[in-house]
Enzyme design. Structure first.
Site, mmCIF file in Angstrom:
data_model
loop_
_atom_site.group_PDB
_atom_site.id
_atom_site.type_symbol
_atom_site.label_atom_id
_atom_site.label_comp_id
_atom_site.label_asym_id
_atom_site.label_seq_id
_atom_site.Cartn_x
_atom_site.Cartn_y
_atom_site.Cartn_z
ATOM 1 N N HIS A 198 -21.441 -41.968 -0.748
ATOM 2 C CA HIS A 198 -21.748 -43.349 -1.152
ATOM 3 C C HIS A 198 -22.014 -44.192 0.100
ATOM 4 C CE1 HIS A 198 -21.065 -47.421 -2.732
ATOM 5 N NE2 HIS A 198 -21.210 -46.914 -3.945
ATOM 6 N N CYS A 236 -26.546 -45.616 -3.949
ATOM 7 C CA CYS A 236 -26.142 -46.817 -4.686
ATOM 8 C C CYS A 236 -27.134 -47.927 -4.366
ATOM 9 C CB CYS A 236 -24.724 -47.209 -4.276
ATOM 10 S SG CYS A 236 -24.200 -48.748 -5.040
ATOM 11 N N HIS A 265 -26.167 -44.515 -8.379
ATOM 12 C CA HIS A 265 -25.509 -45.717 -8.893
ATOM 13 C C HIS A 265 -26.602 -46.749 -9.065
ATOM 14 C CE1 HIS A 265 -21.100 -45.099 -7.358
ATOM 15 N NE2 HIS A 265 -21.490 -44.188 -8.225
ATOM 16 N N ASP A 310 -24.075 -49.030 -12.641
ATOM 17 C CA ASP A 310 -22.989 -49.465 -11.770
ATOM 18 C C ASP A 310 -22.575 -50.865 -12.219
ATOM 19 O OD1 ASP A 310 -21.168 -49.174 -9.783
ATOM 20 O OD2 ASP A 310 -22.555 -49.451 -8.133
ATOM 21 N N HIS A 311 -21.543 -51.380 -11.584
ATOM 22 C CA HIS A 311 -20.954 -52.695 -11.920
ATOM 23 C C HIS A 311 -21.732 -53.523 -12.942
ATOM 24 C CE1 HIS A 311 -19.190 -52.791 -7.597
ATOM 25 N NE2 HIS A 311 -18.946 -51.670 -8.239
ATOM 26 N N TYR A 324 -16.177 -53.381 -14.046
ATOM 27 C CA TYR A 324 -16.082 -52.173 -14.868
ATOM 28 C C TYR A 324 -15.681 -52.434 -16.324
ATOM 29 C CZ TYR A 324 -17.071 -49.401 -10.798
ATOM 30 O OH TYR A 324 -17.717 -48.846 -9.714
HETATM 31 C C1 DNO Z 1 -17.499 -49.541 -6.337
HETATM 32 C C2 DNO Z 1 -17.803 -48.112 -6.161
HETATM 33 C C3 DNO Z 1 -17.242 -47.598 -4.865
HETATM 34 C C4 DNO Z 1 -17.372 -46.085 -4.814
HETATM 35 C C5 DNO Z 1 -16.852 -45.475 -3.552
HETATM 36 C C6 DNO Z 1 -17.235 -44.019 -3.489
HETATM 37 O O1 DNO Z 1 -17.405 -49.990 -7.432
HETATM 38 O O2 DNO Z 1 -19.147 -47.853 -6.272
HETATM 39 O O3 DNO Z 1 -15.900 -47.961 -4.785
HETATM 40 O O4 DNO Z 1 -16.660 -45.535 -5.870
HETATM 41 O O5 DNO Z 1 -17.317 -46.112 -2.412
HETATM 42 O O6 DNO Z 1 -16.376 -43.350 -2.657
#
Ligand code: DNO
Length: 349
Positions: A198, A236, A265, A310-311, A324
């Site tokens: 990531h 990401c 992501h 993602d988020h 989340y």
């Molecule tokens: C945030 C996530 C990160 C991710 C880590 C991977 O929401 O995308 O915390 O899980 O960086 O190790």
């Protein structure tokens, strides 16, 4: 490509019953949360996640994350024991069907934000990073409690770590990355697991801490250390996309064509004039990223790995873990699946 959703385990207010009803959903992204970093994950815990997912028609095949300890990142004496345990966790996860393991190499803190519930004009809230709120703070002298920072560190411990990373510097961090990758990637390769790195979030140094997983040149350097598909990226879009220097659709196209993306992501982010940013809804016009161009790049390069929304923002009065919740991530997932279909791609079941 495979649709996935992050689930924080039995205590997550978002349940597997909820997740299975999202159109096209296949995989669960999760982790063992009750083992201290540096220890090997017990088989029973991994098996329990796999069984719970299977009971809901879902597959537990992506881990996020097995944490890389500060001892490993700093190259301290305990690192060999931690790396051996890391490798053992990978082997055990593989035994229960995990195919992809996400991790990061960010010193001390994972993602950095200044507020987790910034109210938008439409009444939704989201995570933001405003430079204005960071201005003048010096972690070596001030007590800083940013939301989301690991509360298990005392301020003195944080200061000690920040000093140690200052001495290590970027090249020192690269050496420790190399040491880690050369031990871990062969193990992952042998058990059919893709390691998905990531990027740093945001992708620039914070408080003088070295951060190197930030841009195309450094991603190239990282992937070249061990030139194997097992040494891949969790690309990401929202993390790399906080910097206007990163052309996200072009980076996605390049690394996907090289088969060096294990996991995507997918989220949007709105960059403000002073470089601050707000996490926006996934829809392209809501932020600064062209989500359709990103998905198109994945489809056209035949991406076969996992993606997850993602988020999300908090909408419709939902409360829970910032970024989340269920509702906005589910909207994001449906939107992304729509873009995949419209671009002639396929969401694999
Ligand atoms: C945030 C996530 C990160 C991710 C880590 C991977 O929401 O995308 O915390 O899980 O960086 O190790």
């Amino acid at each position: 490509m495979k649709s996935s959703f992050r689930w924080y385990g039995a205590g997550d207010p978002v349940t597997l019953e909820n997740i299975r009803q999202i159109p096209g959903m296949r995989s669960i992204v999760s982790a063992v949360y009750d083992v201290p970093p540096g220890e090997a994950w017990p088989e029973e815990s991994i098996e329990a996640i796999a069984k719970a997912c299977a009971a809901h028609g879902l597959v537990f095949d992506v881990v996020e994350s097995i944490p890389v300890t500060e001892e490993i990142k700093l190259g301290r004496p305990e690192r060999d024991r931690h790396i051996a345990n890391y490798c053992e966790s990978i082997r055990r996860c593989a035994k229960y069907g995990v195919k992809c393991v996400t991790y990061n190499f960010m010193p001390v803190f994972d993602w950095t934000r200044t507020q987790l519930d910034r109210l938008a004009p439409d009444g939704s809230t989201s995570l933001v990073m405003y430079w204005e709120q960071l201005k003048g703070l010096d972690p070596l002298t001030d007590d800083i409690h940013l939301p989301g920072w690991d509360a298990s560190y005392t301020q003195d411990e944080v200061r000690e770590l920040i000093r140690a990373y200052g001495e290590l510097g970027e090249e020192g961090l690269w050496k420790n990355i190399e040491y880690f990758l050369k031990k871990v990637i062969p193990v992952a390769e042998a058990c059919g697991v893709t390691m998905a790195l990531h990027p740093d979030d945001p992708p620039y140094p914070i408080f003088g801490l070295p951060r190197v997983v930030t841009c195309e040149a450094n991603l190239d350097r990282y992937l070249a250390i061990v030139d194997s598909p097992a040494n891949s990226l969790c690309l990401c879009t929202g993390s790399l996309g906080c910097s206007t220097k990163n052309d996200i659709p072009a980076m996605v196209r390049k690394y996907s064509a090289k088969k060096r993306i294990g996991f995507m992501h997918l989220r949007n982010v709105k960059i403000l004039e002073d470089g601050s940013f707000e996490e926006s809804g996934h829809w392209s016009p809501a932020g600064s990223l062209d989500m359709n161009a990103i998905v198109k790049a994945l489809v056209e390069t035949g991406f076969e790995g996992w993606f997850r929304p993602d988020h999300g923002r908090m909408i419709w009065g939902e409360t829970g873990k910032p970024g989340y919740g269920l509702y906005d991530r589910a909207l994001g997932s449906a939107y992304l699946s729509g873009l995949i279909e419209a671009n002639g791609g396929r969401v694999e079941r």
